[in-house]
Scaffold this active site. Structure first.
Site, mmCIF file in Angstrom:
data_model
loop_
_atom_site.group_PDB
_atom_site.id
_atom_site.type_symbol
_atom_site.label_atom_id
_atom_site.label_comp_id
_atom_site.label_asym_id
_atom_site.label_seq_id
_atom_site.Cartn_x
_atom_site.Cartn_y
_atom_site.Cartn_z
ATOM 1 N N ARG A 37 -22.835 16.855 -1.851
ATOM 2 C CA ARG A 37 -22.460 17.985 -2.709
ATOM 3 C C ARG A 37 -23.685 18.733 -3.237
ATOM 4 O O ARG A 37 -23.618 19.952 -3.441
ATOM 5 C CB ARG A 37 -21.618 17.492 -3.881
ATOM 6 C CG ARG A 37 -20.217 17.151 -3.441
ATOM 7 C CD ARG A 37 -19.416 16.558 -4.552
ATOM 8 N NE ARG A 37 -18.002 16.541 -4.214
ATOM 9 C CZ ARG A 37 -17.083 15.909 -4.925
ATOM 10 N NH1 ARG A 37 -17.427 15.241 -6.005
ATOM 11 N NH2 ARG A 37 -15.831 15.936 -4.560
ATOM 12 N N LYS A 198 0.026 8.385 -2.646
ATOM 13 C CA LYS A 198 1.133 8.851 -3.472
ATOM 14 C C LYS A 198 1.702 10.175 -3.022
ATOM 15 O O LYS A 198 0.982 11.117 -2.751
ATOM 16 C CB LYS A 198 0.662 8.970 -4.919
ATOM 17 C CG LYS A 198 0.571 7.611 -5.579
ATOM 18 C CD LYS A 198 0.561 7.748 -7.082
ATOM 19 C CE LYS A 198 -0.785 7.373 -7.636
ATOM 20 N NZ LYS A 198 -1.374 8.269 -8.569
ATOM 21 N N GLY A 348 -11.831 12.891 -0.239
ATOM 22 C CA GLY A 348 -12.917 11.926 -0.077
ATOM 23 C C GLY A 348 -12.697 10.929 1.045
ATOM 24 O O GLY A 348 -13.616 10.656 1.829
ATOM 25 N N GLY A 371 -9.216 17.904 -4.494
ATOM 26 C CA GLY A 371 -8.156 18.431 -5.358
ATOM 27 C C GLY A 371 -8.025 19.943 -5.239
ATOM 28 O O GLY A 371 -6.920 20.476 -5.139
HETATM 29 P P1 AMP Z 1 -4.744 9.211 -2.170
HETATM 30 O O1 AMP Z 1 -5.667 9.092 -3.330
HETATM 31 O O2 AMP Z 1 -3.327 9.507 -2.566
HETATM 32 O O3 AMP Z 1 -5.272 10.151 -1.098
HETATM 33 O O4 AMP Z 1 -4.669 7.765 -1.510
HETATM 34 C C1 AMP Z 1 -5.760 7.149 -0.869
HETATM 35 C C2 AMP Z 1 -5.482 5.677 -0.777
HETATM 36 O O5 AMP Z 1 -4.253 5.467 -0.119
HETATM 37 C C3 AMP Z 1 -6.512 4.882 -0.003
HETATM 38 O O6 AMP Z 1 -7.240 4.098 -0.909
HETATM 39 C C4 AMP Z 1 -5.667 4.024 0.932
HETATM 40 O O7 AMP Z 1 -6.056 2.670 0.936
HETATM 41 C C5 AMP Z 1 -4.277 4.159 0.372
HETATM 42 N N1 AMP Z 1 -3.229 3.945 1.351
HETATM 43 C C6 AMP Z 1 -3.063 4.585 2.533
HETATM 44 N N2 AMP Z 1 -2.012 4.093 3.201
HETATM 45 C C7 AMP Z 1 -1.487 3.105 2.448
HETATM 46 C C8 AMP Z 1 -0.385 2.202 2.611
HETATM 47 N N3 AMP Z 1 0.376 2.233 3.717
HETATM 48 N N4 AMP Z 1 -0.136 1.314 1.620
HETATM 49 C C9 AMP Z 1 -0.905 1.298 0.516
HETATM 50 N N5 AMP Z 1 -1.959 2.117 0.308
HETATM 51 C C10 AMP Z 1 -2.246 3.017 1.267
#
Ligand code: AMP
Length: 391
Positions: A37, A198, A348, A371
């Protein structure tokens, strides 16, 4: 397309320029661990210096809860910037107030000053006009080059722009050009890939992309919520119970544009050394959890990505931090890198997967703002950009 004034549209010679940059970088043992960055802000910083400005840089770093905290000091970024520029960079322990004002006054054209973390002050996240005025008092011109923070209306990203001539830096322009073009005038087929844990954070993004993209490929933990909404038992898989109804609605409205995994990797523990199986999408056995997309899904998604004109990717396809559940994410990284499409990757985790596989240079544009890029894909206006002067 980008209708805001740029630093090239105003005269900066002999002026003090306050530039909001995104120096929110990982720090370890007082050293910058990843300077992506900081490097991304260099074109703007160098332009200002070469054109006779004195440059005052401000940024937030991390999320300090209660005022100053040495763990979140900007000092290491000043030291690192000094190495990158090959010249001294001054540092002020205060971001606003008499100490910062004296440091700013002492600058001569060609000098650089880094201010302490904007978030050491309550006024920053509250977008307090007092703090914005104090920031404005340091300079003659304000430049916003912090794309990664442009989705937040804070004193240093939005408020200050009301008290000084306010223009965009080169990084801001570049980020918005690539993403804006993808959204408003994409080379088709336009394929969006969304992953991560999520759904809640990304519902608006999915909805907006379903309107403008030709295909939306879903992976990661958020696919589970869609499977659950389809009625499959999900075992121990991460499911967002609160988003089930929304997931049902999206499934109903979306039609074939929305693609879900056809096979998945399941594990009997949340552990790299767990027992694993690849199964077709359906009931997940009790005690097991979906932790990655399966090889058939990687193949099917890769084909869609190969034929795309534009690809936008945000979020990992599985728990890629554990090598046994990283194949989906790395497979998709490979496909995006090999595709002839205009490719834009943000967030990230996806960026880190590309870096780890040495594929970053095969991507058209890697966004520095997760974001902020999601909010653009959601069709929202970024307050940090809206506050700048129109061309
Ligand atoms: P986010 O911050 O919503 O982009 O989520 C990123 C995180 O989602 C990473 O740390 C991944 O380990 C997690 N992740 C991806 N797929 C899965 C899954 N099937 N079950 C649980 N965590 C997950």
């Amino acid at each position: 397309m980008f209708n805001k004034k740029l630093i090239t549209d105003i005269d900066v010679k002999g002026k003090r320029v306050l530039a909001r940059v995104d120096f929110n970088v990982p720090i370890k043992d007082g050293k910058v661990e990843d300077d992506t960055r900081i490097v991304a802000a260099l074109p703007t910083i160098k332009y200002l210096l070469d054109h006779g400005a004195a440059v005052i840089l401000c940024s937030h770093l991390g999320r300090p809860k209660e005022g100053p905290d040495p763990k979140y000091s900007m000092r290491p970024t000043a030291e690192h910037l000094s190495k990158l520029l090959g010249k001294p960079v001054a540092f002020s322990d205060e971001c606003v107030g008499p100490v910062a004002e004296a440091a700013a006054k002492a600058l001569k054209p060609g000098d650089v000053l880094v201010l302490e973390n904007t978030r050491f002050y309550k006024g920053e996240t509250k977008n307090d006009p007092e703090m914005a005025k104090q920031l404005a008092a340091l300079a003659d011109i304000y430049v916003n080059d912090a794309f990664g923070s442009a989705h937040r209306a804070h004193a240093s990203t939005e408020g200050v722009a009301h008290y000084l001539p306010a223009v965009a830096g080169f990084l801001m322009e570049k980020e918005i050009k690539y993403l804006g073009e993808a959204i408003s005038n994409p080379k088709r087929p336009f394929v969006a890939i969304l992953g991560g844990a999520k759904i809640v954070d990304k519902i608006g993004v999915i909805r907006n992309l379903l309107k403008i993209a030709d295909t939306v490929l879903i992976g990661g933990g958020m696919a589970n919520t869609f499977f659950k909404a389809q009625g499959y038992p999900m075992g121990e898989s991460l499911v967002d119970g609160e988003a089930l109804e929304t997931a049902r609605e999206i499934l109903q409205d979306a039609g074939p544009r929305l693609r879900l995994p056809v096979d998945v990797v399941i594990a009997d523990k949340f552990d790299n050394n767990a027992h694993t199986k690849i199964i077709d999408v359906g009931a997940v056995p009790e005690g097991w959890a979906i932790l990655d997309i399966g090889p058939e899904t990687v193949a099917a998604y890769s084909k869609v990505i190969k034929d795309a004109g534009t690809v936008v990717w945000n979020g990992p396809m599985g728990v890629f931090e554990m090598p046994n559940f990283a194949k989906g994410t790395f497979g998709i990284a490979q496909a995006v890198a090999e595709s002839q499409a205009v490719s834009i990757v943000g967030g990230g985790d996806s960026v880190s997967a590309l870096n780890q596989s040495g594929l970053s240079d095969k991507i058209t544009h890697i966004s520095t703002g997760g974001g902020a890029s999601l909010e653009m894909l959601e069709g929202l206006t970024l307050p940090g950009v809206a506050a700048l002067q129109d061309k």
